[in-house]
Design a protein around this motif. Structure first.
Motif, PDB file in Angstrom:
ATOM      1  N   PHE A   1      -1.950   3.357   8.831  1.00 14.53           N
ATOM      2  CA  PHE A   1      -1.134   2.502   9.698  1.00 14.53           C
ATOM      3  C   PHE A   1      -0.744   1.194   9.026  1.00 14.53           C
ATOM      4  O   PHE A   1       0.249   0.586   9.409  1.00 14.53           O
ATOM      5  CB  PHE A   1      -1.856   2.221  11.017  1.00 14.53           C
ATOM      6  CG  PHE A   1      -2.045   3.438  11.882  1.00 14.53           C
ATOM      7  CD1 PHE A   1      -1.301   4.599  11.702  1.00 14.53           C
ATOM      8  CD2 PHE A   1      -2.982   3.429  12.894  1.00 14.53           C
ATOM      9  CE1 PHE A   1      -1.468   5.720  12.497  1.00 14.53           C
ATOM     10  CE2 PHE A   1      -3.165   4.543  13.711  1.00 14.53           C
ATOM     11  CZ  PHE A   1      -2.410   5.692  13.517  1.00 14.53           C
ATOM     12  N   SER A   2      -1.507   0.764   8.029  1.00 12.01           N
ATOM     13  CA  SER A   2      -1.174  -0.493   7.347  1.00 12.01           C
ATOM     14  C   SER A   2      -0.439  -0.267   6.029  1.00 12.01           C
ATOM     15  O   SER A   2      -0.126  -1.222   5.322  1.00 12.01           O
ATOM     16  CB  SER A   2      -2.451  -1.310   7.106  1.00 12.01           C
ATOM     17  OG  SER A   2      -3.336  -0.618   6.236  1.00 12.01           O
ATOM     18  N   SER A   3      -0.141   0.996   5.717  1.00 12.60           N
ATOM     19  CA  SER A   3       0.570   1.296   4.473  1.00 12.60           C
ATOM     20  C   SER A   3       2.038   0.896   4.582  1.00 12.60           C
ATOM     21  O   SER A   3       2.628   0.901   5.661  1.00 12.60           O
ATOM     22  CB  SER A   3       0.480   2.789   4.146  1.00 12.60           C
ATOM     23  OG  SER A   3      -0.832   3.119   3.750  1.00 12.60           O
TER      24      SER A   3
ATOM     25  N   ASP B   1      -7.506   8.133   6.317  1.00  8.79           N
ATOM     26  CA  ASP B   1      -8.066   6.921   6.917  1.00  8.79           C
ATOM     27  C   ASP B   1      -6.936   6.308   7.752  1.00  8.79           C
ATOM     28  O   ASP B   1      -5.962   5.786   7.199  1.00  8.79           O
ATOM     29  CB  ASP B   1      -8.516   5.970   5.811  1.00  8.79           C
ATOM     30  CG  ASP B   1      -8.978   4.623   6.310  1.00  8.79           C
ATOM     31  OD1 ASP B   1      -8.652   4.228   7.449  1.00  8.79           O
ATOM     32  OD2 ASP B   1      -9.653   3.915   5.531  1.00  8.79           O
ATOM     33  N   THR B   2      -7.037   6.391   9.080  1.00  8.02           N
ATOM     34  CA  THR B   2      -5.926   5.937   9.925  1.00  8.02           C
ATOM     35  C   THR B   2      -5.664   4.439   9.769  1.00  8.02           C
ATOM     36  O   THR B   2      -4.510   4.017   9.870  1.00  8.02           O
ATOM     37  CB  THR B   2      -6.164   6.291  11.410  1.00  8.02           C
ATOM     38  OG1 THR B   2      -7.441   5.812  11.824  1.00  8.02           O
ATOM     39  CG2 THR B   2      -6.064   7.782  11.642  1.00  8.02           C
ATOM     40  N   ASP B   3      -6.681   3.637   9.518  1.00  6.37           N
ATOM     41  CA  ASP B   3      -6.448   2.202   9.308  1.00  6.37           C
ATOM     42  C   ASP B   3      -5.571   1.980   8.076  1.00  6.37           C
ATOM     43  O   ASP B   3      -4.612   1.201   8.114  1.00  6.37           O
ATOM     44  CB  ASP B   3      -7.770   1.439   9.144  1.00  6.37           C
ATOM     45  CG  ASP B   3      -8.564   1.358  10.436  1.00  6.37           C
ATOM     46  OD1 ASP B   3      -7.953   1.480  11.521  1.00  6.37           O
ATOM     47  OD2 ASP B   3      -9.796   1.184  10.361  1.00  6.37           O
ATOM     48  N   PHE B   4      -5.883   2.674   6.963  1.00  9.07           N
ATOM     49  CA  PHE B   4      -5.077   2.540   5.754  1.00  9.07           C
ATOM     50  C   PHE B   4      -3.683   3.120   5.996  1.00  9.07           C
ATOM     51  O   PHE B   4      -2.673   2.540   5.583  1.00  9.07           O
ATOM     52  CB  PHE B   4      -5.751   3.220   4.559  1.00  9.07           C
ATOM     53  CG  PHE B   4      -5.115   2.893   3.245  1.00  9.07           C
ATOM     54  CD1 PHE B   4      -5.434   1.721   2.567  1.00  9.07           C
ATOM     55  CD2 PHE B   4      -4.170   3.737   2.677  1.00  9.07           C
ATOM     56  CE1 PHE B   4      -4.837   1.394   1.354  1.00  9.07           C
ATOM     57  CE2 PHE B   4      -3.563   3.436   1.464  1.00  9.07           C
ATOM     58  CZ  PHE B   4      -3.896   2.258   0.799  1.00  9.07           C
TER      59      PHE B   4
ATOM     60  N   THR C   1       2.921   7.421  12.628  1.00  4.90           N
ATOM     61  CA  THR C   1       2.729   6.092  12.041  1.00  4.90           C
ATOM     62  C   THR C   1       3.673   5.097  12.703  1.00  4.90           C
ATOM     63  O   THR C   1       4.700   5.490  13.275  1.00  4.90           O
ATOM     64  CB  THR C   1       3.016   6.118  10.527  1.00  4.90           C
ATOM     65  OG1 THR C   1       4.347   6.591  10.324  1.00  4.90           O
ATOM     66  CG2 THR C   1       2.033   6.994   9.785  1.00  4.90           C
TER      67      THR C   1
ATOM     68  N   TYR D   1       0.316   5.579   0.206  1.00  3.47           N
ATOM     69  CA  TYR D   1      -0.653   6.616   0.561  1.00  3.47           C
ATOM     70  C   TYR D   1      -0.019   7.977   0.273  1.00  3.47           C
ATOM     71  O   TYR D   1       1.059   8.288   0.796  1.00  3.47           O
ATOM     72  CB  TYR D   1      -0.973   6.502   2.051  1.00  3.47           C
ATOM     73  CG  TYR D   1      -2.380   6.843   2.471  1.00  3.47           C
ATOM     74  CD1 TYR D   1      -3.399   7.103   1.567  1.00  3.47           C
ATOM     75  CD2 TYR D   1      -2.705   6.887   3.830  1.00  3.47           C
ATOM     76  CE1 TYR D   1      -4.683   7.397   1.996  1.00  3.47           C
ATOM     77  CE2 TYR D   1      -3.991   7.174   4.267  1.00  3.47           C
ATOM     78  CZ  TYR D   1      -4.977   7.427   3.343  1.00  3.47           C
ATOM     79  OH  TYR D   1      -6.249   7.713   3.765  1.00  3.47           O
TER      80      TYR D   1
ATOM     81  N   GLN E   1       0.836  -1.208   0.000  1.00  7.80           N
ATOM     82  CA  GLN E   1       0.000   0.000   0.000  1.00  7.80           C
ATOM     83  C   GLN E   1       0.863   1.247   0.000  1.00  7.80           C
ATOM     84  O   GLN E   1       1.846   1.330   0.732  1.00  7.80           O
ATOM     85  CB  GLN E   1      -0.896   0.022   1.244  1.00  7.80           C
ATOM     86  CG  GLN E   1      -1.905  -1.077   1.302  1.00  7.80           C
ATOM     87  CD  GLN E   1      -2.762  -1.043   2.556  1.00  7.80           C
ATOM     88  OE1 GLN E   1      -3.623  -1.873   2.686  1.00  7.80           O
ATOM     89  NE2 GLN E   1      -2.557  -0.116   3.478  1.00  7.80           N
TER      90      GLN E   1
END
Length: 140
Positions: free
Chosen positions: A71-73, A66-69, A90, A5, A3
């Motif tokens: 943090f998983s980027s 989008d904090t979920d996206f 992050t 961002y 991912q």
């Protein structure tokens, strides 16, 4: 899937153009999104200059981070100092890059002079995304 961002203040120009280029250039191995600290709406001049390069971003829209996206980027690219300075913290696993790009929405002058600024920023983003892809391929 990896991912990436792209973040800027209003998610109206720079990050939208970066998302458009990255979706085309990075390929199917990357999920690409953009967002902002605020939503300012998609700038029609960004749509126009991207269309000149045969990239349609007209269906994209201005989004908040989008904090979920986030943090998983795998990679977060900030496109202005405001986003770099105000981006949520992050995890250390998220690689961060900063591309200090001029905000074309702040350009003044005639319509053609403003479009010239949008085109310069667009072209710089394209070069940076191409360089980024090359760098990431070397890291494999």
């Amino acid at each position: 899937m990896k991912q990436i961002y792209f973040l800027c203040t209003g998610n109206s120009c720079r990050s939208q153009m970066a998302e458009g280029f990255a979706k085309q250039i990075m390929g199917s191995k990357w999920q690409v999104k953009s967002a902002g600290l605020e939503t300012h709406g998609l700038n029609p001049l960004a749509v126009q200059v991207m269309a000149e390069n045969n990239i349609d971003i007209s269906s994209q829209f201005s989004k908040l981070i989008d904090t979920d996206f986030l943090f998983s980027s795998d990679l977060v690219v900030t496109l202005c100092g405001d986003a770099r300075d105000r981006c949520p913290v992050t995890p250390s696993s998220v690689k961060k890059l900063h591309w200090p790009l001029r905000d074309p929405a702040q350009a003044n002058g005639t319509q053609e002079e403003i479009l010239t600024v949008f085109r310069k920023v667009r072209d710089e983003i394209e070069v940076r995304v191409l360089e980024l892809k090359a760098e990431l391929e070397l890291e494999k």
